[in-house]
Design an enzyme around this catalytic site. Sequence first.
Site, mmCIF file in Angstrom:
data_model
loop_
_atom_site.group_PDB
_atom_site.id
_atom_site.type_symbol
_atom_site.label_atom_id
_atom_site.label_comp_id
_atom_site.label_asym_id
_atom_site.label_seq_id
_atom_site.Cartn_x
_atom_site.Cartn_y
_atom_site.Cartn_z
ATOM 1 N N ASP A 1 42.732 67.989 74.398
ATOM 2 C CA ASP A 1 42.186 69.329 74.192
ATOM 3 C C ASP A 1 41.993 69.614 72.714
ATOM 4 O OD1 ASP A 1 42.084 70.043 76.813
ATOM 5 O OD2 ASP A 1 44.029 71.054 76.834
ATOM 6 N N LYS B 1 36.972 72.627 73.875
ATOM 7 C CA LYS B 1 35.930 73.346 73.142
ATOM 8 C C LYS B 1 36.465 73.736 71.769
ATOM 9 C CE LYS B 1 37.158 77.293 75.825
ATOM 10 N NZ LYS B 1 36.752 77.995 76.981
ATOM 11 N N MET C 1 45.897 83.583 74.258
ATOM 12 C CA MET C 1 44.448 83.821 74.162
ATOM 13 C C MET C 1 44.166 85.318 74.014
ATOM 14 S SD MET C 1 43.207 81.066 77.027
ATOM 15 C CE MET C 1 44.683 80.998 78.038
HETATM 16 N N1 SAH Z 1 49.430 75.253 77.350
HETATM 17 C C1 SAH Z 1 49.456 75.965 76.089
HETATM 18 C C2 SAH Z 1 48.613 77.225 76.113
HETATM 19 C C3 SAH Z 1 47.145 76.987 76.309
HETATM 20 S S1 SAH Z 1 46.212 78.457 76.156
HETATM 21 C C4 SAH Z 1 50.908 76.275 75.721
HETATM 22 O O1 SAH Z 1 51.810 76.102 76.544
HETATM 23 O O2 SAH Z 1 51.147 76.694 74.589
HETATM 24 C C5 SAH Z 1 45.769 78.428 74.439
HETATM 25 C C6 SAH Z 1 46.434 79.589 73.736
HETATM 26 O O3 SAH Z 1 47.783 79.243 73.417
HETATM 27 C C7 SAH Z 1 45.827 79.957 72.400
HETATM 28 O O4 SAH Z 1 44.691 80.792 72.555
HETATM 29 C C8 SAH Z 1 46.964 80.707 71.755
HETATM 30 O O5 SAH Z 1 47.109 82.000 72.287
HETATM 31 C C9 SAH Z 1 48.149 79.883 72.217
HETATM 32 N N2 SAH Z 1 48.512 78.847 71.220
HETATM 33 C C10 SAH Z 1 48.444 77.518 71.363
HETATM 34 N N3 SAH Z 1 48.904 76.901 70.266
HETATM 35 C C11 SAH Z 1 49.274 77.867 69.405
HETATM 36 C C12 SAH Z 1 49.838 77.879 68.094
HETATM 37 N N4 SAH Z 1 50.108 76.738 67.439
HETATM 38 N N5 SAH Z 1 50.071 79.079 67.514
HETATM 39 C C13 SAH Z 1 49.822 80.237 68.151
HETATM 40 N N6 SAH Z 1 49.306 80.287 69.388
HETATM 41 C C14 SAH Z 1 49.019 79.129 70.008
#
Ligand code: SAH
Length: 259
Positions: A41, A63, A177
């Site tokens: 991803d 994306k 998100m």
């Molecule tokens: N499976 C992932 C989430 C996927 S949805 C998890 O468990 O973290 C993607 C969203 O995760 C982003 O839009 C943001 O809100 C959050 N996210 C992912 N990585 C991040 C990071 N390093 N810092 C802050 N938010 C993050």
Amino acid sequence: MPHDDFPPASVWLVGAGPGDPELLTRKAARLIAAADMIFYDALVGPAVLDIAAPDAERISVGKRSGRHSKDQATIDALIVAAALSGQRVVRLKGGDPAIFGRTAEEVAACRAAGVTVRICPGITAASAAAAAAGTALTLRGEARRLTFVTAHARAGEKLVLDWAALAAEQGTLAVYMGRAAATTVAQGLIAAGRRADTPVAVVVNASLPSERIIRGKLSSLAFLVETIGERDPTMLLVGEAVRAPARVAARRGVEEVAS
Ligand code: SAH
């Protein structure tokens, strides 16, 4: 390999954690290193991909950078086809695959095709964001419940959330998100009865060198996210538990270390 848990023609859905490669599990690192093919991803950092074998095929399916993402059915089909051709396949996802990661669809697609699929959990963004902010996600007596919620609406659709449930006292919200919908989130929660002065911590790029923490109140959430780039992953943490650590200490009668 220490275990025979990654035979040819099988799939692992692997959590890559929030970005810092040190926050990968040892199991994730082993699986990434053993993979023939890695479908990753957009939020998976280059340092994580560096663990892969030099001849492993790396395929971006996320994306970002203006490129179009592949739709979920295409991703499912690619993973299944790769496994059926005899490859060891890692499907690498940001954070924990089980949280807003389309894991159910990919597991179902593999099972339907008779492909063995397993899941390696990862550190989710909410955990990394709380750590960055120096707070917990729960607080004894004040935050007894933790809700993971996505504020992402499908293109062209209105965001529909159960604001009354989300606004309930004694709860922490970890909004995934949520940057684009920050104004809607704040208005919805306040209209449903959450206090306007509820503490908020917005964490951008948690665990990465570009990490930023922006603190404030629920009523100023729209303003807090204003300077955040569209592509920067952003976690909105809302609730008493994410109050600045010094203030938590002060409220609890612990010696205050900062003003
Ligand atoms: N499976 C992932 C989430 C996927 S949805 C998890 O468990 O973290 C993607 C969203 O995760 C982003 O839009 C943001 O809100 C959050 N996210 C992912 N990585 C991040 C990071 N390093 N810092 C802050 N938010 C993050």
